[in-house]
Write an enzyme that holds these catalytic residues in place. Structure first.
Site, PDB file in Angstrom:
ATOM      1  N   SER A   1       1.721  21.852  20.250  1.00  0.00           N
ATOM      2  CA  SER A   1       0.690  21.186  19.473  1.00  0.00           C
ATOM      3  C   SER A   1       1.347  19.942  18.914  1.00  0.00           C
ATOM      4  O   SER A   1       2.278  20.030  18.133  1.00  0.00           O
ATOM      5  CB  SER A   1       0.222  22.095  18.351  1.00  0.00           C
ATOM      6  N   ARG A   2       0.868  18.778  19.339  1.00  0.00           N
ATOM      7  CA  ARG A   2       1.545  17.550  18.912  1.00  0.00           C
ATOM      8  C   ARG A   2       1.193  17.173  17.477  1.00  0.00           C
ATOM      9  O   ARG A   2       1.817  16.304  16.895  1.00  0.00           O
ATOM     10  CB  ARG A   2       1.223  16.409  19.871  1.00  0.00           C
TER      11      ARG A   2
END
Ligand code: ATP
Ligand code: MG
Length: 501
Positions: free
Chosen positions: A364-365
């Site tokens: 998850s950036r």
């Protein structure tokens, strides 16, 4: 305006367009030059809009997608049987639109806005299917969690409101189930959900709608459905329309979750349409602008600034891979557009690890800014521990002797893998997730046989619920694990561990 049920899309579009008040305008006419495979080439209609609706003689509607100096290429919404060479074509000056608003909640519509569930639809607000994405100034950073209720996701790949998180995996790996679980988990929150089916079997869509109904999730959900038998033009429009429906809510300050199931089929529908329109094929025969096809859709998910009401659209696009190949054309495109991906692996799925999230390849950036404090406290090292375990498990698969520390690592890893297993339709509250991971940290399940870990975790939870109901409420309401609650839970867990001996 009443929007009853219609047999054909063109009949519906005709009624919609008739209800607009036109001033006296000269409508340009064109003539059909060739027609076949759902595509008509028209001569003489200059000055059309991209995506403009065209009315063919005989009542069939089409969409202008190929604009030339002295003609257009159009894809038809209905069967081309009643269109033939020489027929007259009229430009309508309007692009495809979709109804929006609260009246849609609990309803199933198709991408041009017809109700598919047999009841009339009373709406008075419409938005065009294609709209520009919010600008940078209009956005704010993603920092509020959108809980999916799935432990493996909320702890290691948290999703924030306004984020775009791709769900990617082979066929039958539980992609739709994860998206649906995320929808079910929004039940007692203020989040509105939109489920968009693109080119799926009608029976699959019916199954999804039934599951949504059974879980009482339809009250806050809108389904935009296009089936595999719909024309490529209809399938192509579906996600844009679903996004417009979501934007209708977002502009009123609501948080919305949109699921696009799935964008691989969307790309295939667009490829079919483009090839029929004689656009030059590129890699894997997709047209050159297939990146823009998805980027302009996913850019419309946003977290709006307070001045604009602070609404958000969180997108969960789904991509189906072939043979686990995430480096194919469409998967890499969509991976690069989104803010992270949840990678599901069929090997894990078939070995019983469900949800089959591959934690090494899932990211998850937006990272931990979209996670509750309580979860941050207990999930810090999970990813590393799990990947160390997976690596070690491969080495020791053939039963070689292992030293004590490795055996301990393997045991803890097995225990964690077991705890992360979760059936479909069993969302966990923040407290449940925090408590289970905290118990894992304290090694409460040290002496429990792996097969019994899940059962013991359930017992532990019910004990915590009965002995410390105030902790449960506090964690769930504040999203934080205060020192007082932590010490209370710790004591209860240590006692529980003692009682297991
Ligand atoms: P498709 O490629 O056909 O769209 P999919 O990847 O969307 O498939 P699902 O339809 O969500 O996969 O799930 C496939 C099957 O796996 C279903 O029968 C579902 O019941 C089962 N399944 C999914 N998740 C779980 C789970 N966590 N536990 C048990 N069974 C599951
Ligand atoms: Mg599916």
């Amino acid at each position: 305006m009443s929007n009853g049920t219609f047999n054909s899309k063109s009949e519906y579009l005709k009624q919609r367009l008739e209800s607009f008040e036109f001033e006296s305008v000269v409508y340009p006419y064109g003539t059909v030059k060739s027609v076949g495979d759902g595509v008509a080439r028209v001569e003489g209609l200059s000055g059309r809009l991209y995506g403009e609706l065209l009315e063919f003689e005989g009542g069939v509607f089409g969409m202008a997608l190929d604009l030339h100096e002295n003609g257009v290429g159009a894809v038809l919404f209905d069967s081309a049987d009643s269109v033939s060479v020489g027929h007259k074509v009229k430009g309508t000056g309007r692009v495809a639109e979709i109804p929006v608003g609260n009246a849609l909640l609990g309803r199933v519509i198709d991408p041009i806005g017809r109700a598919l569930d047999g009841e009339p639809l009373e709406v008075d607000e419409y938005l065009p299917a294609e709209r520009p994405a919010p600008t940078i100034i209009e956005r704010r950073p993603v920092n509020t969690p959108l809980e999916t209720g799935i432990l493996a996701i909320d702890s290691m790949v948290p999703v924030g409101r306004g984020q775009r998180e791709l769900i990617i995996g082979d066929r039958q790996t539980g992609k739709t189930s994860i998206a649906l679980d995320a929808i079910f988990n929004q039940k007692n929150t203020d989040v509105i959900c939109v489920y968009c089916a693109i080119g799926q079997k009608a029976s699959n869509i019916a199954h999804v709608i039934n599951t949504l109904k059974k879980n009482k999730a339809m009250d806050y959900t809108v389904v935009v459905a296009s089936t595999a038998s719909d024309s490529p033009a209809t399938q192509y429009l579906a996600p844009y329309c679903a996004c417009s429906v979501a934007e209708g809510f977002m502009n009123k300050g609501k948080d919305v979750l949109v699921v696009y199931d799935d964008l691989s089929k969307h790309a295939v529908a667009y490829r079919a349409m483009s090839l029929l329109l004689h656009r030059p094929p590129g890699r894997e025969a997709y047209p050159g602008d297939v990146f823009y096809l998805h980027s302009r859709l996913l850019e419309r998910s946003a977290c709006l600034s307070e001045e604009l009401g602070g609404g958000s659209i969180t997108a969960l696009p789904i991509i189906e891979t072939m043979g686990g190949n995430i480096s194919a054309y469409i998967p890499t495109n969509v991976i690069s557009i989104t803010d992270g991906q949840i990678y599901l692996e069929s090997e894990l799925f078939h070995s019983g690890i469900r949800p089959a999230v591959n934690t090494g390849l899932s990211v998850s950036r937006v990272g931990r800014s979209a996670q509750h404090n309580a979860m941050k406290k207990v999930s810090g090292t999970l990813r590393i521990e799990l990947s160390q375990y997976r690596e070690m498990a491969v080495f020791t698969r053939f039963g070689s002797d292992v030293d004590e520390s490795t055996a301990k690592l393997l045991r803890k890893g097995e225990c964690l893998t077991e705890l992360l297993k979760q059936g479909r339709g069993e969302p966990m509250s923040l407290f449940d997730q925090t408590a289970i991971l905290y118990a894992y940290k304290l090694d409460v399940f040290e002496n429990v046989p792996v097969k019994k870990v899940k059962e013991t975790a359930k017992q532990l939870l019910s004990e915590l619920y009965s002995k410390c109901a105030s902790c449960v409420a506090e964690v769930n309401n504040t999203g934080d694990l205060s020192d007082a609650v932590e010490s209370q839970i710790k004591e209860l867990m240590c006692n529980f561990k003692e009682s297991l001996k």
